[in-house]
Write an enzyme that holds these catalytic residues in place. Structure first.
Site, PDB file in Angstrom:
ATOM      1  N   LYS A  43      -7.850  10.384  45.457  1.00  0.00           N
ATOM      2  CA  LYS A  43      -8.542  11.243  46.436  1.00  0.00           C
ATOM      3  C   LYS A  43      -8.293  12.726  46.179  1.00  0.00           C
ATOM      4  O   LYS A  43      -9.197  13.552  46.297  1.00  0.00           O
ATOM      5  CB  LYS A  43      -8.104  10.878  47.853  1.00  0.00           C
ATOM      6  CG  LYS A  43      -8.726   9.605  48.336  1.00  0.00           C
ATOM      7  CD  LYS A  43      -8.431   9.346  49.785  1.00  0.00           C
ATOM      8  CE  LYS A  43      -9.157   8.095  50.215  1.00  0.00           C
ATOM      9  NZ  LYS A  43     -10.635   8.232  50.097  1.00  0.00           N
ATOM     10  N   GLY A  44      -7.038  13.072  45.851  1.00  0.00           N
ATOM     11  CA  GLY A  44      -6.719  14.487  45.629  1.00  0.00           C
ATOM     12  C   GLY A  44      -7.499  15.036  44.451  1.00  0.00           C
ATOM     13  O   GLY A  44      -8.165  16.081  44.549  1.00  0.00           O
ATOM     14  N   ALA A  45      -7.417  14.338  43.320  1.00  0.00           N
ATOM     15  CA  ALA A  45      -8.098  14.813  42.108  1.00  0.00           C
ATOM     16  C   ALA A  45      -9.609  14.798  42.300  1.00  0.00           C
ATOM     17  O   ALA A  45     -10.307  15.709  41.846  1.00  0.00           O
ATOM     18  CB  ALA A  45      -7.697  13.950  40.918  1.00  0.00           C
ATOM     19  N   ALA A 226     -24.066   6.569  55.644  1.00  0.00           N
ATOM     20  CA  ALA A 226     -25.523   6.768  55.586  1.00  0.00           C
ATOM     21  C   ALA A 226     -26.093   7.352  56.881  1.00  0.00           C
ATOM     22  O   ALA A 226     -27.270   7.705  56.930  1.00  0.00           O
ATOM     23  CB  ALA A 226     -26.197   5.442  55.267  1.00  0.00           C
ATOM     24  N   GLY A 228     -24.917  10.144  58.161  1.00  0.00           N
ATOM     25  CA  GLY A 228     -24.663  11.584  58.174  1.00  0.00           C
ATOM     26  C   GLY A 228     -23.286  11.922  58.702  1.00  0.00           C
ATOM     27  O   GLY A 228     -22.293  11.251  58.383  1.00  0.00           O
ATOM     28  N   THR A 251     -17.998   4.968  46.493  1.00  0.00           N
ATOM     29  CA  THR A 251     -16.553   5.200  46.304  1.00  0.00           C
ATOM     30  C   THR A 251     -16.083   6.570  46.785  1.00  0.00           C
ATOM     31  O   THR A 251     -15.122   6.665  47.517  1.00  0.00           O
ATOM     32  CB  THR A 251     -16.160   5.069  44.809  1.00  0.00           C
ATOM     33  OG1 THR A 251     -16.700   3.862  44.319  1.00  0.00           O
ATOM     34  CG2 THR A 251     -14.664   5.052  44.636  1.00  0.00           C
ATOM     35  N   ALA A 252     -16.722   7.636  46.353  1.00  0.00           N
ATOM     36  CA  ALA A 252     -16.123   8.957  46.584  1.00  0.00           C
ATOM     37  C   ALA A 252     -17.019   9.884  47.397  1.00  0.00           C
ATOM     38  O   ALA A 252     -16.897  11.099  47.296  1.00  0.00           O
ATOM     39  CB  ALA A 252     -15.774   9.595  45.247  1.00  0.00           C
ATOM     40  N   ALA A 253     -17.871   9.299  48.235  1.00  0.00           N
ATOM     41  CA  ALA A 253     -18.748  10.144  49.059  1.00  0.00           C
ATOM     42  C   ALA A 253     -17.911  11.090  49.921  1.00  0.00           C
ATOM     43  O   ALA A 253     -18.184  12.289  50.004  1.00  0.00           O
ATOM     44  CB  ALA A 253     -19.643   9.278  49.939  1.00  0.00           C
ATOM     45  N   GLY A 254     -16.877  10.532  50.542  1.00  0.00           N
ATOM     46  CA  GLY A 254     -16.028  11.341  51.423  1.00  0.00           C
ATOM     47  C   GLY A 254     -15.296  12.430  50.649  1.00  0.00           C
ATOM     48  O   GLY A 254     -15.065  13.524  51.172  1.00  0.00           O
ATOM     49  N   ASP A 255     -14.927  12.136  49.398  1.00  0.00           N
ATOM     50  CA  ASP A 255     -14.227  13.140  48.580  1.00  0.00           C
ATOM     51  C   ASP A 255     -15.181  14.262  48.175  1.00  0.00           C
ATOM     52  O   ASP A 255     -14.806  15.440  48.188  1.00  0.00           O
ATOM     53  CB  ASP A 255     -13.623  12.488  47.327  1.00  0.00           C
ATOM     54  CG  ASP A 255     -12.499  11.522  47.682  1.00  0.00           C
ATOM     55  OD1 ASP A 255     -11.896  11.690  48.757  1.00  0.00           O
ATOM     56  OD2 ASP A 255     -12.234  10.607  46.890  1.00  0.00           O
TER      57      ASP A 255
HETATM   58  P1  ADP Z   1     -15.907   8.061  53.090  1.00  0.00           P
HETATM   59  O1  ADP Z   1     -16.215   7.914  51.638  1.00  0.00           O
HETATM   60  O2  ADP Z   1     -14.717   8.901  53.370  1.00  0.00           O
HETATM   61  O3  ADP Z   1     -15.939   6.774  53.877  1.00  0.00           O
HETATM   62  P2  ADP Z   1     -18.572   8.552  54.153  1.00  0.00           P
HETATM   63  O4  ADP Z   1     -18.998   7.232  53.607  1.00  0.00           O
HETATM   64  O5  ADP Z   1     -18.667   8.767  55.620  1.00  0.00           O
HETATM   65  O6  ADP Z   1     -17.119   8.972  53.664  1.00  0.00           O
HETATM   66  O7  ADP Z   1     -19.501   9.644  53.402  1.00  0.00           O
HETATM   67  C1  ADP Z   1     -19.276  11.035  53.504  1.00  0.00           C
HETATM   68  C2  ADP Z   1     -20.595  11.743  53.677  1.00  0.00           C
HETATM   69  O8  ADP Z   1     -21.427  11.514  52.519  1.00  0.00           O
HETATM   70  C3  ADP Z   1     -21.419  11.285  54.870  1.00  0.00           C
HETATM   71  O9  ADP Z   1     -21.046  12.001  56.033  1.00  0.00           O
HETATM   72  C4  ADP Z   1     -22.839  11.605  54.417  1.00  0.00           C
HETATM   73  O10 ADP Z   1     -23.118  12.959  54.659  1.00  0.00           O
HETATM   74  C5  ADP Z   1     -22.776  11.372  52.919  1.00  0.00           C
HETATM   75  N1  ADP Z   1     -23.203   9.982  52.620  1.00  0.00           N
HETATM   76  C6  ADP Z   1     -22.422   8.909  52.398  1.00  0.00           C
HETATM   77  N2  ADP Z   1     -23.161   7.783  52.158  1.00  0.00           N
HETATM   78  C7  ADP Z   1     -24.447   8.171  52.233  1.00  0.00           C
HETATM   79  C8  ADP Z   1     -25.713   7.508  52.071  1.00  0.00           C
HETATM   80  N3  ADP Z   1     -25.783   6.180  51.801  1.00  0.00           N
HETATM   81  N4  ADP Z   1     -26.844   8.237  52.236  1.00  0.00           N
HETATM   82  C9  ADP Z   1     -26.792   9.559  52.509  1.00  0.00           C
HETATM   83  N5  ADP Z   1     -25.645  10.252  52.659  1.00  0.00           N
HETATM   84  C10 ADP Z   1     -24.482   9.574  52.527  1.00  0.00           C
END
Ligand code: ADP
Length: 309
Positions: A43-45, A226, A228, A251-255
């Site tokens: 997560k850090g990297a 998904a 937001g 995997t790394a959307a949150g990162d």
């Molecule tokens: P984490 O990976 O920490 O669980 P999330 O899954 O909530 O974090 O994703 C972080 C952000 O990335 C979301 O708030 C959103 O803005 C964007 N995001 C993640 N998944 C999607 C998706 N399927 N479609 C559109 N945006 C997404």
């Protein structure tokens, strides 16, 4: 574009051993997977690379083993333009790894072996304190021990440096120190753990922010995959509509989100504007396989924002 902000990142550095499969195996099941890949992660990297690709001048604080993965992870961070001078290496522990299974729908399951990340200490943070004090923002997660995390937060708060904390992965008992952050950025599961109530919808997230503010955090961002994100600066609560993408790897959307958020906040953007930028970064990251390899550039994020949501 504003002048490049300095971002200090304290956190984990792992090699992700990614296996792509048609469906995730159930307990006791053996499946034949499609392919395996070794992709830099942690997560850090990941957040350091996300911030660097967004235009931040990033220094990473963390630990690696003196081994082949460690060498490759250092080289890859360097290649991304991340300053690695504050990453310590030692022979006493192997570099951290994560075994990541990703199925065709984009759903994943992950096992993390902390290795050297588990040795990050308060002394490591103190020896990098001048980097934290000189930063425009400090970005942290909870994939290294809590003691150095809390110490870094305190150093930053005392120096008036903005602290953005992504409380992932959430430990069993919630550390009080995380509430000293200026911006807390949990996903919906972490926000549920903090508030003790289920958060599945935008309305439930809207209702939850005040409970998190009551713990002392000025700014709250709850990411909802998904759906937001919901952001609150204590005065107004806003929903950040998701950008539409074809998700292949969550995997790394949150990162991606956290790294982008930190850069825009350090540049002086308003919370809601920084979160909109971060939301585009998170969306783009889900459309590609791999943690660090999938992080979008600033140009890609700006182009996505310019298109219809
Ligand atoms: P984490 O990976 O920490 O669980 P999330 O899954 O909530 O974090 O994703 C972080 C952000 O990335 C979301 O708030 C959103 O803005 C964007 N995001 C993640 N998944 C999607 C998706 N399927 N479609 C559109 N945006 C997404």
């Amino acid at each position: 574009m504003p002048s490049s902000p300095r971002i200090a990142v304290l956190g984990s550095i792992n090699m992700d051993l990614v296996v792509r499969c048609a469906h995730l195996p159930s307990p006791g099941e053996t499946i034949t997977a499609l392919e395996s890949l070794e992709i830099p992660g942690g997560k850090g990297a990941n957040q350091a690379v996300a911030a660097a690709r967004c235009g931040g001048i990033v220094t990473m604080i963390g630990r690696l083993g003196k081994d082949a993965f460690g060498d490759r992870l250092l080289a890859s961070l360097r290649h991304e333009g991340v300053c690695v001078e504050r990453i310590l290496t030692g022979t006493d522990c192997a570099s951290g790894i994560a075994v990541v299974a990703v199925e065709s729908s984009g759903e994943n399951s992950i096992m993390v072996v902390p290795g050297a990340n588990g040795l990050v200490s308060r002394a490591d943070v103190e020896s990098a304190s001048e980097i934290i004090r000189a930063a425009d923002a400090l970005l942290l997660q909870l994939e290294v021990p809590l003691d150095p995390v809390e110490s870094a937060v305190q150093i930053a708060v005392d120096a008036g440096v903005r602290v953005i904390l992504d409380p992932a992965p959430m430990p069993d008992s919630i550390p009080d120190g995380i509430f000293n952050a200026d911006v807390l950025c949990p996903n919906q599961l972490e926000a549920s753990a903090i508030t003790g109530r289920p958060i599945r919808t935008v309305d439930e997230a809207r209702d939850a922010v005040s409970a998190i503010h009551q713990s002392g955090v000025a700014n709250v961002v709850i990411t909802l995959g998904a759906n937001g994100a919901v952001v609150s600066d204590g005065d107004s609560v806003d929903w950040i509509e998701p950008y539409r993408v074809r998700a292949v790897d969550s995997t790394a959307a949150g990162d991606a989100f956290a790294g982008a958020l930190a850069v825009r906040l350090a540049e002086g953007a308003r919370l809601v504007d920084a979160a909109r930028f971060a939301s585009a970064a998170g969306a783009i990251a889900t459309s590609r396989l791999g943690a660090q390899t999938g992080m979008p550039s600033r140009l890609e994020i700006e182009q996505r924002i310019a298109e219809p949501a």
